[in-house]
Design an enzyme around this catalytic site. Structure first.
Site, PDB file in Angstrom:
ATOM      1  N   GLN A  91       0.889  -1.204  -0.426  1.00 42.33           N
ATOM      2  CA  GLN A  91      -0.375   0.305   0.381  1.00 42.33           C
ATOM      3  C   GLN A  91       0.751   1.298   0.808  1.00 42.33           C
ATOM      4  O   GLN A  91       1.417   1.410   1.038  1.00 42.33           O
ATOM      5  CB  GLN A  91      -1.183   0.102   1.189  1.00 42.33           C
ATOM      6  CG  GLN A  91      -1.307  -0.989   1.742  1.00 42.33           C
ATOM      7  CD  GLN A  91      -2.823  -1.981   0.654  1.00 42.33           C
ATOM      8  OE1 GLN A  91      -3.847  -0.738   0.431  1.00 42.33           O
ATOM      9  NE2 GLN A  91      -2.753  -2.367  -0.514  1.00 42.33           N
ATOM     10  N   GLY A 132     -12.136   3.207   3.785  1.00 38.91           N
ATOM     11  CA  GLY A 132     -10.730   2.299   3.326  1.00 38.91           C
ATOM     12  C   GLY A 132     -10.415   2.194   2.169  1.00 38.91           C
ATOM     13  O   GLY A 132     -10.307   3.855   1.944  1.00 38.91           O
ATOM     14  N   HIS A 133      -9.058   1.711   1.552  1.00 38.96           N
ATOM     15  CA  HIS A 133      -8.200   2.733   1.055  1.00 38.96           C
ATOM     16  C   HIS A 133      -8.965   3.026  -0.644  1.00 38.96           C
ATOM     17  O   HIS A 133      -9.943   2.258  -0.816  1.00 38.96           O
ATOM     18  CB  HIS A 133      -7.856   1.051   0.543  1.00 38.96           C
ATOM     19  CG  HIS A 133      -7.570   0.093   0.352  1.00 38.96           C
ATOM     20  ND1 HIS A 133      -6.366  -0.553   0.293  1.00 38.96           N
ATOM     21  CD2 HIS A 133      -8.658  -0.759  -0.811  1.00 38.96           C
ATOM     22  CE1 HIS A 133      -6.631  -1.902  -0.413  1.00 38.96           C
ATOM     23  NE2 HIS A 133      -8.759  -1.731  -1.056  1.00 38.96           N
ATOM     24  N   ASN A 134      -8.430   4.294  -1.014  1.00 40.33           N
ATOM     25  CA  ASN A 134      -8.580   4.741  -2.408  1.00 40.33           C
ATOM     26  C   ASN A 134     -10.545   4.923  -2.039  1.00 40.33           C
ATOM     27  O   ASN A 134     -10.977   5.378  -3.691  1.00 40.33           O
ATOM     28  CB  ASN A 134      -8.927   3.389  -3.329  1.00 40.33           C
ATOM     29  CG  ASN A 134      -7.187   2.745  -3.555  1.00 40.33           C
ATOM     30  OD1 ASN A 134      -6.164   3.178  -3.564  1.00 40.33           O
ATOM     31  ND2 ASN A 134      -7.881   1.108  -3.657  1.00 40.33           N
ATOM     32  N   SER A 152     -12.293   1.638  -2.737  1.00 42.63           N
ATOM     33  CA  SER A 152     -12.767   2.002  -3.472  1.00 42.63           C
ATOM     34  C   SER A 152     -14.152   2.655  -3.799  1.00 42.63           C
ATOM     35  O   SER A 152     -15.049   2.919  -5.095  1.00 42.63           O
ATOM     36  CB  SER A 152     -12.209   1.867  -4.344  1.00 42.63           C
ATOM     37  OG  SER A 152     -10.631   1.231  -4.468  1.00 42.63           O
TER      38      SER A 152
END
Length: 195
Positions: A91, A132-134, A152
């Site tokens: 990441q 969460g990521h993105n 995402s």
């Protein structure tokens, strides 16, 4: 760290850690046990309450208030299985937070896998919110306690997510839409619509 850049009238309380090449703007207040890892940028007039941790290369704008034990920039949840072995997906992105943002206690905003996880201007989080990521969270968004965004997700400007709601991965909530408490969004949300 000697390479850190500290602005004017900054208050740094006991047991704060500021690593290399971090930048702290004018009039910021860092309460006890705050950690700013390498390359972090904090805009002017931002307040970080006790125990806040900002991971490397993350950026916060000005006039932010981040409450105790919130973590910004931890690794996103990225793994894959191959040949009977579980591998971690690196990441290597970051988190970029706009101006006039407030986050409650014990929130988590994961760094992007490659690019940026973003939080827009004037967005407000309650306690125990997870991003969460993105993810891309727009301007003037309200997110109430214990709400979770999977990876995402895009939340456009002016949305409201009520308590203990959740949005599944890769979905978009369009401008002005609302997700009611204890609800899970599993499809694209139309503008100005309640779910």
């Amino acid at each position: 760290h000697p390479t850190a850049k500290i602005g004017k009238n900054v208050t740094i309380m006991e047991n704060v850690v500021v690593q290399e090449n971090a930048t702290i703007g004018d009039n910021c207040i860092l309460y006890p046990n705050v950690v700013l890892e390498s390359g972090v940028e904090i805009g002017e007039n931002t307040i970080l309450k006790s125990g806040v941790v900002i991971y490397y290369n993350c950026k916060l704008g000005k006039n932010n208030l981040i409450h105790s034990n919130t973590v910004i920039g931890a690794d996103g949840f990225g793994f894959y299985d191959y040949g009977g072995i579980r591998y971690k997906v690196p990441q290597i992105g970051n988190v970029v937070i706009g101006d006039d943002v407030e986050m409650g206690a014990n929130c988590t905003v994961d760094r992007a896998a490659l690019e940026e996880t973003t939080i827009g201007n004037f967005t407000k989080f309650d306690d125990h919110v997870h991003i969460g990521h993105n993810c891309r969270v727009g301007n003037y968004v309200y997110i109430a306690g214990a709400t979770v965004l999977a990876g995402s997700v895009t939340i456009e400007d002016g949305c409201i997510l009520a308590g203990q709601s959740a949005v599944a991965e890769h979905l978009t909530m369009r401008k002005g839409s609302n997700l009611m408490g204890l609800s899970g969004l599993t499809e694209e949300a139309k503008e100005k619509t309640a779910y």
